[in-house]
Write a protein that holds these residues in place. Structure first.
Motif, PDB file in Angstrom:
ATOM      1  N   THR A   4       0.851  -1.185   0.000  1.00  0.00           N
ATOM      2  CA  THR A   4       0.000   0.000   0.000  1.00  0.00           C
ATOM      3  C   THR A   4       0.881   1.226   0.000  1.00  0.00           C
ATOM      4  N   ALA A  85      -4.050   5.689  -8.484  1.00  0.00           N
ATOM      5  CA  ALA A  85      -5.475   5.986  -8.330  1.00  0.00           C
ATOM      6  C   ALA A  85      -6.219   4.890  -7.580  1.00  0.00           C
ATOM      7  N   HIS A  86      -5.631   3.680  -7.544  1.00  0.00           N
ATOM      8  CA  HIS A  86      -6.303   2.548  -6.893  1.00  0.00           C
ATOM      9  C   HIS A  86      -5.457   1.974  -5.762  1.00  0.00           C
ATOM     10  N   ASP A  87      -4.605   2.799  -5.160  1.00  0.00           N
ATOM     11  CA  ASP A  87      -3.682   2.287  -4.150  1.00  0.00           C
ATOM     12  C   ASP A  87      -4.383   1.810  -2.890  1.00  0.00           C
ATOM     13  N   ASP A  88      -5.626   2.237  -2.679  1.00  0.00           N
ATOM     14  CA  ASP A  88      -6.350   1.820  -1.478  1.00  0.00           C
ATOM     15  C   ASP A  88      -7.485   0.848  -1.792  1.00  0.00           C
ATOM     16  N   ASP A  89      -7.487   0.331  -3.019  1.00  0.00           N
ATOM     17  CA  ASP A  89      -8.543  -0.587  -3.427  1.00  0.00           C
ATOM     18  C   ASP A  89      -7.900  -1.788  -4.123  1.00  0.00           C
ATOM     19  N   ASP A  91      -9.065  -4.710  -4.999  1.00  0.00           N
ATOM     20  CA  ASP A  91      -9.841  -5.325  -6.077  1.00  0.00           C
ATOM     21  C   ASP A  91      -9.663  -4.576  -7.393  1.00  0.00           C
ATOM     22  N   ALA A  92      -9.529  -3.272  -7.327  1.00  0.00           N
ATOM     23  CA  ALA A  92      -9.335  -2.486  -8.541  1.00  0.00           C
ATOM     24  C   ALA A  92      -7.871  -2.472  -8.970  1.00  0.00           C
ATOM     25  N   LEU A  93      -6.967  -2.644  -8.003  1.00  0.00           N
ATOM     26  CA  LEU A  93      -5.538  -2.583  -8.302  1.00  0.00           C
ATOM     27  C   LEU A  93      -5.060  -3.827  -9.044  1.00  0.00           C
TER      28      LEU A  93
END
Length: 209
Positions: A4, A85-89, A91-93
């Motif tokens: 993260t 943009a997806h560092d905290d998600d 599933d999207a990363l």
């Protein structure tokens, strides 16, 4: 291991905090590039001491290898904003990382084809036969290095996008140090070992990749 974004320490001055984050991200990457440049200088010196024809063959290969790897690296840098943009998600990363690896493989294959064609490029451009005869399997080794570097750049872009540039610096400088030691040993040899000449330079190329 789940990666993260590294949290920046709180700051009362937003502008100063932004500068600090920029420097902490960019400085390790700059030091990695500097180490790689020094490593390249060592390679040139070692090959120059081996023979002029060897150095000429190396220069011919690098004239194609450097633009190929620069193109791959530039392409992979475009992945960083999507990772950030997806560092905290998670599933999207995951799809972003998977797609970046495939992008690296495709661009790496194109670069590898160009480097593998160095003998043909040299022949078409009028390079002396003596230089071409020195190439041996070096273009094949360096072509494989381009593909390895492409996958490595995908990982690097992900790490930088997540704020782990120090990890990139440690990996990069370690690889460069290993490549320099191997080049010094494998090109000119050591003790009773005579070395492999230009092939010796191509053998540790994956460490730096």
């Amino acid at each position: 291991m789940r990666l993260t974004r590294e949290a920046a320490p709180p700051s009362d001055a937003p502008g100063r905090g932004m500068v600090g984050r920029t420097v902490s991200t960019a400085l390790p990457l700059y030091l990695t590039m500097l180490a790689s440049t020094v490593g390249g200088l060592v390679d040139t010196v070692v090959l120059g001491r081996h023979s002029t024809a060897t150095l000429a063959a190396f220069a011919l290969t690098m004239a194609v290898y450097v633009p190929a790897t620069a193109t791959v690296a530039g392409t992979m840098r475009g992945v960083m904003p999507f990772v950030a943009a997806h560092d905290d998600d998670l599933d999207a990363l995951v799809p972003v990382v998977r797609d970046s690896i495939w992008l690296g493989i495709v661009t790496g294959l194109l670069g590898a084809l160009a480097v593998g064609a160095v003998p043909l490029i040299g022949l078409a451009s009028g390079v002396p036969q003596q230089t071409l005869s020195e190439l041996g399997p070096l273009p094949v080794l360096m072509a494989a290095s381009v593909l390895v570097a492409a996958v490595g750049n995908a990982a690097t872009s992900t790490l930088v996008g997540l704020g782990h540039s120090k990890l990139v610096m440690r990996a990069g400088t370690t690889g460069t140090a290993a490549a320099v030691v191997l080049s010094l040993t494998l090109v000119n040899g050591i003790g009773s070992f005579d070395g492999f000449g230009l092939l010796g330079r191509g053998s540790p190329c994956w460490c730096r990749a």
